[in-house]
Motif scaffolding. Structure first.
Motif, short mmCIF file in Angstrom:
data_model
loop_
_atom_site.label_atom_id
_atom_site.label_comp_id
_atom_site.label_asym_id
_atom_site.label_seq_id
_atom_site.Cartn_x
_atom_site.Cartn_y
_atom_site.Cartn_z
N UNK A 24 0.84 -1.20 0.00
CA UNK A 24 0.00 0.00 0.00
C UNK A 24 0.87 1.25 0.00
N UNK A 25 1.93 1.25 0.80
CA UNK A 25 2.84 2.39 0.88
C UNK A 25 3.47 2.69 -0.48
N UNK A 26 3.92 1.64 -1.18
CA UNK A 26 4.52 1.83 -2.51
C UNK A 26 3.53 2.46 -3.48
N UNK A 67 3.75 9.80 6.62
CA UNK A 67 2.94 10.66 5.75
C UNK A 67 3.60 10.76 4.38
N UNK A 68 2.85 10.44 3.34
CA UNK A 68 3.27 10.68 1.97
C UNK A 68 2.75 12.06 1.60
N UNK A 69 3.65 12.93 1.11
CA UNK A 69 3.24 14.31 0.87
C UNK A 69 3.91 14.90 -0.35
N UNK A 70 3.36 15.99 -0.80
CA UNK A 70 3.93 16.81 -1.88
C UNK A 70 4.35 18.14 -1.28
N UNK A 71 5.54 18.61 -1.62
CA UNK A 71 5.95 19.93 -1.18
C UNK A 71 6.11 20.85 -2.38
N UNK A 72 5.27 21.85 -2.52
CA UNK A 72 5.38 22.78 -3.64
C UNK A 72 6.52 23.79 -3.49
N UNK A 73 7.19 23.76 -2.31
CA UNK A 73 8.21 24.76 -2.01
C UNK A 73 9.56 24.16 -1.61
N UNK A 74 9.67 22.82 -1.59
CA UNK A 74 10.88 22.16 -1.04
C UNK A 74 11.12 22.58 0.40
N UNK A 277 -3.47 4.72 -13.98
CA UNK A 277 -2.95 6.04 -14.36
C UNK A 277 -1.44 6.13 -14.20
N UNK A 278 -0.86 5.24 -13.40
CA UNK A 278 0.59 5.25 -13.17
C UNK A 278 1.29 4.58 -14.36
N UNK A 279 2.36 5.23 -14.86
CA UNK A 279 3.08 4.72 -16.01
C UNK A 279 3.73 3.37 -15.70
N UNK A 280 3.81 2.51 -16.70
CA UNK A 280 4.38 1.17 -16.52
C UNK A 280 5.82 1.22 -16.02
N UNK A 281 6.62 2.15 -16.55
CA UNK A 281 8.03 2.21 -16.14
C UNK A 281 8.19 2.61 -14.68
N UNK A 282 7.26 3.43 -14.19
CA UNK A 282 7.29 3.81 -12.77
C UNK A 282 6.93 2.61 -11.91
N UNK A 283 5.92 1.87 -12.35
CA UNK A 283 5.47 0.70 -11.61
C UNK A 283 6.59 -0.34 -11.48
N UNK A 284 7.28 -0.61 -12.58
CA UNK A 284 8.34 -1.62 -12.56
C UNK A 284 9.48 -1.25 -11.62
N UNK A 285 9.76 0.05 -11.52
CA UNK A 285 10.90 0.51 -10.73
C UNK A 285 10.58 0.73 -9.25
N UNK A 286 9.30 0.79 -8.92
CA UNK A 286 8.97 1.25 -7.57
C UNK A 286 8.06 0.36 -6.75
#
Length: 327
Positions: A24-26, A67-74, A277-286
């Motif tokens: 689930x985390x991945x 927490x999985x998050x997005x940072x718009x400002x780093x 919606x996730x690209x195949x290459x991302x799925x294989x690597x992660x």
């Protein structure tokens, strides 16, 4: 496909050990990245995948949220703030996308303790809430890590996260599993080198699996106790199951065999995004599964009837939960 650009729900995953939590985390990290690309956040000049990150939020008494998050400002306070702390430009003035990711990591590691990988840091709950309020952090999913005792402190923090990140609701979800299969997996995991990094590594005292499943080392219902904040010495009564139902009717719950369906329900409901919606290459690597090879080939029906009954008695409430919500 239409994503939800202004989400009202924040997914909250109640992680039970050896119940597909790593999987689930991945998926959560991959969906977070793809969501923010589809939302258009990748059009910012300082965008990289390093803006999708993970935090270990420290609570009281050793408890923790992931927490999985997005940072718009780093975490700098402004979208291009990283450029004030690092030289990330080519001679022609354009952003060097080869340098930028390392600069983002270096800056965040300079203000927060690094954990086990470059995209993971450790933070106090107070500081995390401040970043949510300032919009330097946009939480995508909160995971209540499988630490004892109880989830009360976690729920208090999550209420604050929802408020400061301007969501309206938590979307709680969890994965249950046949108690016997989970006991097999947990026994092998904790007695093998695979769990060397866990605080409970090598904690099982039983000499073999058969001794283990008829002992009090087998959890009667870890999920029920943590949901209701019950101490280990309190006897579980029928009314506790009724109390649990009052909580769980708001949850989305599935068996481990239907984990992908659950992931899609939760994240499509919250953000309008699905696994395809996730690209195949991302799925294989992660994609990662903390799968423990089942080296214990003992079928339940092959156990001595006395051992079977002891195990069924011990895990009665766990089985009741699993049968009620997963069968």
């Amino acid at each position: 496909m239409s994503i939800i650009k202004d989400p009202e729900y924040l997914p909250v995953f109640h992680h039970i050990a050896k119940n597909a939590g790593t999987y689930v985390l991945s998926w959560t990290q991959m969906l977070c990245r793809r969501y923010h690309i589809l939302r258009g956040d990748n059009t910012q000049q300082c965008w990289t995948a390093n803006r999708i990150r993970r935090l270990l939020v420290q609570l009281e008494n050793g408890r923790q949220l992931t927490v999985i998050y997005y940072t718009p400002t780093d975490l700098t306070g402004s979208p291009d703030g990283i450029l004030e702390f690092a030289d990330c430009k080519k001679p022609d003035g354009s952003i060097d996308k080869n340098i930028l990711p390392n600069a983002q990591n270096s800056y965040i590691h300079s203000i927060l303790e690094q954990a086990s990988d470059p995209q993971t840091n450790i933070i106090s709950s107070d500081k995390f809430i401040q970043f949510c309020e300032s919009k330097d952090i946009v939480p995508f999913c909160v995971i209540i890590d499988p630490m004892e005792p109880g989830w009360l402190e976690a729920r208090k923090c999550i209420d604050l996260i929802i408020k400061k990140s301007e969501r309206k609701y938590a979307l709680h979800f969890s994965i249950l599993r046949d108690p016997y299969k989970r006991a097999q997996s947990l026994f092998h995991y904790l007695t093998s080198d695979e769990s060397w990094h866990e605080p409970t590594h090598d904690s099982i005292q039983a000499k073999n699996f058969e001794d283990y499943i008829q002992s009090y080392e087998v959890e009667d219902s870890w999920f029920l106790r943590n949901l209701l904040d019950m101490p280990d010495d309190q006897i579980i009564e029928p009314y506790h199951l009724t109390l649990a139902d009052e909580w769980l009717r708001y949850f989305r719950i599935a068996d481990t065999s239907k984990v992908d369906d659950l992931i899609n329900q939760v994240f499509h409901g919250s953000y309008g995004i699905l696994q395809p919606d996730v690209e195949d290459w991302v799925l294989k690597n992660n994609i990662h599964k903390n799968s423990t090879p089942n080296k214990l080939k003992i079928k339940f029906q092959d156990l001595d009837p006395t051992i079977q009954q002891k195990f069924l008695d011990r895990t009665y409430w766990d089985r009741k939960l699993w049968e009620r919500y997963c069968k």
